[in-house]
Design a protein around this motif. Sequence first.
Motif, PDB file in Angstrom:
ATOM      1  N   UNK A 112      23.474  23.865   4.176  1.00 32.30           N
ATOM      2  CA  UNK A 112      24.354  24.456   5.183  1.00 32.30           C
ATOM      3  C   UNK A 112      25.106  23.399   5.979  1.00 32.30           C
ATOM      4  N   UNK A 113      24.822  22.127   5.743  1.00 35.02           N
ATOM      5  CA  UNK A 113      25.551  21.060   6.428  1.00 35.02           C
ATOM      6  C   UNK A 113      25.392  21.114   7.928  1.00 35.02           C
ATOM      7  N   UNK A 114      24.155  21.207   8.406  1.00 37.33           N
ATOM      8  CA  UNK A 114      23.903  21.347   9.836  1.00 37.33           C
ATOM      9  C   UNK A 114      23.029  20.214  10.349  1.00 37.33           C
ATOM     10  N   UNK A 115      23.099  19.988  11.650  1.00 35.79           N
ATOM     11  CA  UNK A 115      22.288  18.957  12.290  1.00 35.79           C
ATOM     12  C   UNK A 115      21.334  19.592  13.299  1.00 35.79           C
ATOM     13  N   UNK A 116      20.194  18.947  13.480  1.00 34.26           N
ATOM     14  CA  UNK A 116      19.189  19.398  14.441  1.00 34.26           C
ATOM     15  C   UNK A 116      18.867  18.250  15.381  1.00 34.26           C
ATOM     16  N   UNK A 117      18.868  18.521  16.680  1.00 37.64           N
ATOM     17  CA  UNK A 117      18.463  17.548  17.698  1.00 37.64           C
ATOM     18  C   UNK A 117      17.224  18.121  18.370  1.00 37.64           C
ATOM     19  N   UNK A 118      16.106  17.398  18.330  1.00 40.86           N
ATOM     20  CA  UNK A 118      14.834  17.962  18.779  1.00 40.86           C
ATOM     21  C   UNK A 118      14.054  16.980  19.639  1.00 40.86           C
ATOM     22  N   UNK A 136      14.945  22.291  20.725  1.00 43.60           N
ATOM     23  CA  UNK A 136      16.095  21.588  20.190  1.00 43.60           C
ATOM     24  C   UNK A 136      17.312  22.461  20.017  1.00 43.60           C
ATOM     25  N   UNK A 137      18.299  21.888  19.384  1.00 42.17           N
ATOM     26  CA  UNK A 137      19.589  22.543  19.141  1.00 42.17           C
ATOM     27  C   UNK A 137      19.928  22.391  17.675  1.00 42.17           C
ATOM     28  N   UNK A 138      20.500  23.433  17.092  1.00 40.16           N
ATOM     29  CA  UNK A 138      21.010  23.329  15.736  1.00 40.16           C
ATOM     30  C   UNK A 138      22.477  23.757  15.739  1.00 40.16           C
ATOM     31  N   UNK A 139      23.280  23.018  15.005  1.00 35.43           N
ATOM     32  CA  UNK A 139      24.704  23.325  14.939  1.00 35.43           C
ATOM     33  C   UNK A 139      25.337  22.569  13.791  1.00 35.43           C
TER      34      UNK A 139
END
Length: 354
Positions: free
Chosen positions: A297-303, A318-321
Motif C-alpha cells: 500500500x506504500x504507507x509509512x508508520x511512525x510509532x 502512532x500514525x499511519x499515512x
Amino acid sequence: MNGPSITELTTRARDIFQRVVEEYLENGQPVGSKTLATDGGINLSPASIRSVLAELEGLGFLAAPHTSAGRMPTDAGLRIFVDGMMRVAEPSREEQAQIEARLSESGPVEQALQQASALLSELSGAAGMVMVPTREQRLSQFSLVSLGQGRALAVLVGEDGGVENRVLELGPSEMGSLEAASNYINSRLAGRTLAEAAQAMRAEINAGKTQLDTASRDLVERGLAVWSKDANQRPVLIVRGASNLIDETAMDDIERVRSLLDDLEDKQSVSALLESAREAEATRIFIGSENRLFGLSGSSVIASPYRDREGRVVGVLGVIGPTRLNYARVVPMVDLTARSLSKSLGGPSGKLIA
C-alpha cells in the motif's frame, strides 16, 4: 541500504536531493528540473539539474514515475532524508497545550486511549493508532452487591483507579455468599492481577487454607473469571481517522488506498508491527516497503511506546499515512502524545526524542 550514503554525495547533489524530498512531501507530486531551477536557491541550469537528478536516480534515492514527470524520493531515499537531513518541527505551544489538556481529562483508561488516537489523527491529518495495553488489571477493591432476582453487581476497582461493573447471575445457594466472597477477595487477593488472584485462590484451596464454603468459592471464581474473559475479548488496537487516508491524491491511486484500508482491518497484524516498537528508545519510523504489512500500500508508520506509572511500556501509539507524510512535524507530535499519555497514566513524562 547498500550503496553510498548521502554524506558521500557532493554538496550540490545533497542540496538538490533535499529540495526534491521537501517539495514532494509538501505537495505530493514529482518534482521536475524546471521547478527546481525557477524556485531559486539552486544556481544551476535545468540541464545541469537534470544531470544531478539522473545521478540520484541511478543511486536509488529518486525515481521517475513517468517519463518527463519529474522525480520523487524512493523509500530508500526517504530513509536517507529522515535519518540524516530532516529538520524537526517541534509542536507549537498551542498544540502541546491541546494534547496535554485532552489527555489529562479524568476518566477510565479506555477514554484516554480513544483520545490519544483521535488526537493523532486530527493533528497529523492521517490515521491515528493506539495499541491497547496488554497488562492485566491489578485488584484494589472488589465488591458484590445484590440486585435481587438472582443477580449481583460485581464491582472491581483497579490499582490505576479504574472502576468496572459486571452483572452476575446467581444460583440459589450463592445469594447468601456475597459478603464472604467480597471479603475474601479484598483481604487475600488485593494487589494481584486477575491471573495471579485465581492462581493464589486455587493454591489455598488445594492446601486447605481457605475458610470459604463451596458456594462462596464458586462465586469468587466466577467474579474473577468475568474480567479475565472480558480482557481477552477487548480490541488490541484503536484506529481513528482512517477516512483521512482518502484525499485528493489518493484518488489517483485508489487501489493503494483500498489495500491500506484492508491492512488496517487486520488489527492483529498492525499490532504486531507496533509491537516491534515497544523496546525502542526513540520514536520509530517504518517507511513503505521497509515493512511487509504496508509494503504494497506504500504507507509509512511512525510509532512510539507509552508507559504506566511504574515506567513499564504497556503499549504503542502512532500514525499511519502515505509515504509523503510530513515526517518533520509528525515525528515529534507522536513522541509528545506518547509522553503525555504516559503522564496521564501515571508514568514518567520522558524526554522529547527528535
